[in-house]
Design a protein around this motif. Structure first.
Motif, PDB file in Angstrom:
ATOM      1  N   LEU A   1      -6.941  19.748   0.028  1.00  0.00           N
ATOM      2  CA  LEU A   1      -6.256  18.705  -0.715  1.00  0.00           C
ATOM      3  C   LEU A   1      -5.976  17.553   0.245  1.00  0.00           C
ATOM      4  N   LEU A   2      -6.459  16.358  -0.102  1.00  0.00           N
ATOM      5  CA  LEU A   2      -6.191  15.153   0.673  1.00  0.00           C
ATOM      6  C   LEU A   2      -5.183  14.298  -0.084  1.00  0.00           C
ATOM      7  N   MET A   3      -4.131  13.848   0.614  1.00  0.00           N
ATOM      8  CA  MET A   3      -3.130  12.976   0.017  1.00  0.00           C
ATOM      9  C   MET A   3      -3.047  11.703   0.845  1.00  0.00           C
ATOM     10  N   GLU A   4      -3.579  10.618   0.321  1.00  0.00           N
ATOM     11  CA  GLU A   4      -3.492   9.324   0.986  1.00  0.00           C
ATOM     12  C   GLU A   4      -2.269   8.594   0.480  1.00  0.00           C
ATOM     13  N   VAL A   5      -1.370   8.209   1.394  1.00  0.00           N
ATOM     14  CA  VAL A   5      -0.099   7.610   1.002  1.00  0.00           C
ATOM     15  C   VAL A   5       0.234   6.417   1.889  1.00  0.00           C
ATOM     16  N   PRO A   6       1.014   5.466   1.365  1.00  0.00           N
ATOM     17  CA  PRO A   6       1.505   4.381   2.218  1.00  0.00           C
ATOM     18  C   PRO A   6       2.434   4.932   3.303  1.00  0.00           C
ATOM     19  N   LEU A   7       2.361   4.350   4.497  1.00  0.00           N
ATOM     20  CA  LEU A   7       3.199   4.785   5.608  1.00  0.00           C
ATOM     21  C   LEU A   7       4.449   3.893   5.755  1.00  0.00           C
TER      22      LEU A   7
END
Length: 235
Positions: free
Chosen positions: A229-235
């Protein structure tokens, strides 16, 4: 590229008898000042609930809550009028917004239910609460990254109030892949649900995870079968 490794056995753990939960980030009685959140990703709990047991009615607000079942059947009820069951292959989202109450129970009396409970901090507070659920096509994740969730207004499928993208991939032994970020200023949280995966130069086993930032892409290789599972999120 900056990476931070989170081995499965380094997570917080709580055993409540009816619930066994591993916490990737600080949650409830587990506090780790180095693991408060990863950008907008605030909670990733790996939960196992005993037969017939569950979480009684409780409130949330101003949070995007995503549930991904891994085994068994999870019954959901909320004050928006929804009564549903989610199973392996489903994904559920709630925008808690101005406030929502809900319960989650293991619908089965003879086996545990296992699911990932994920909280994402929204970019907009005070929205009207909402509920969404879809059944995924397993074939769409075979040998590729299948987008299962995206931002409101930018994705036709299941969405949340945050510029975040979730992807599932299932790869056979000997295969390779790469992931290109939607926004190179974002970060990616890599979480192996089954098997193993080599992310960049780092070998990850089952339930291992890695924070990745400062790059616009990430390569993967699978010496053995793996689900990620890949979760791309704002940092």
């Amino acid at each position: 590229m900056k990476t931070t490794l989170h081995r499965a056995d380094s997570r917080g753990f709580a055993n409540h008898g009816w619930l066994r939960s591993y916490h990737s980030f600080s949650f409830a009685n587990y506090y780790n000042p180095e693991r408060i959140q990863f950008g907008a990703l605030r909670v990733l709990n790996d939960d196992r609930v005993a037969p017939g047991m569950g979480f009684g009615t409780h409130p949330h607000r101003d949070m995007e809550i995503i549930s991904i079942p891994l085994e068994g059947d999870l019954e959901h009820k909320d004050d928006m009028g929804n009564t549903t069951v989610i199973r392996q292959g489903d994904i559920q989202v709630m925008s808690a917004g101005t406030g929502v109450t809900h319960s989650e129970y293991n619908k089965n009396r003879d086996k545990e239910v296992a699911f990932l409970q994920i909280w994402i901090l929204p970019h907009t507070q005070g929205v009207e609460p909402r509920y969404g659920q879809v059944t995924l096509d397993p074939a769409q994740s075979q040998g590729r990254w299948n987008t299962i969730l995206g931002p409101h207004g930018a994705f036709d499928g299941l969405w949340i109030y945050q510029d975040a993208w979730f992807h599932l991939g299932e790869f056979q032994a000997g295969s390779s892949s790469s992931y290109t970020l939607k926004n190179p200023e974002n970060g990616v949280y890599v979480f192996v649900t089954e098997g193993s995966a080599k992310a960049g130069d780092q070998l990850l086993g089952k339930r291992d995870a890695m924070e990745v930032s400062g790059t616009d892409s990430l390569s993967f290789h699978f010496d053995t079968p793996g689900k990620v599972l890949l979760m791309e999120v704002p940092l």
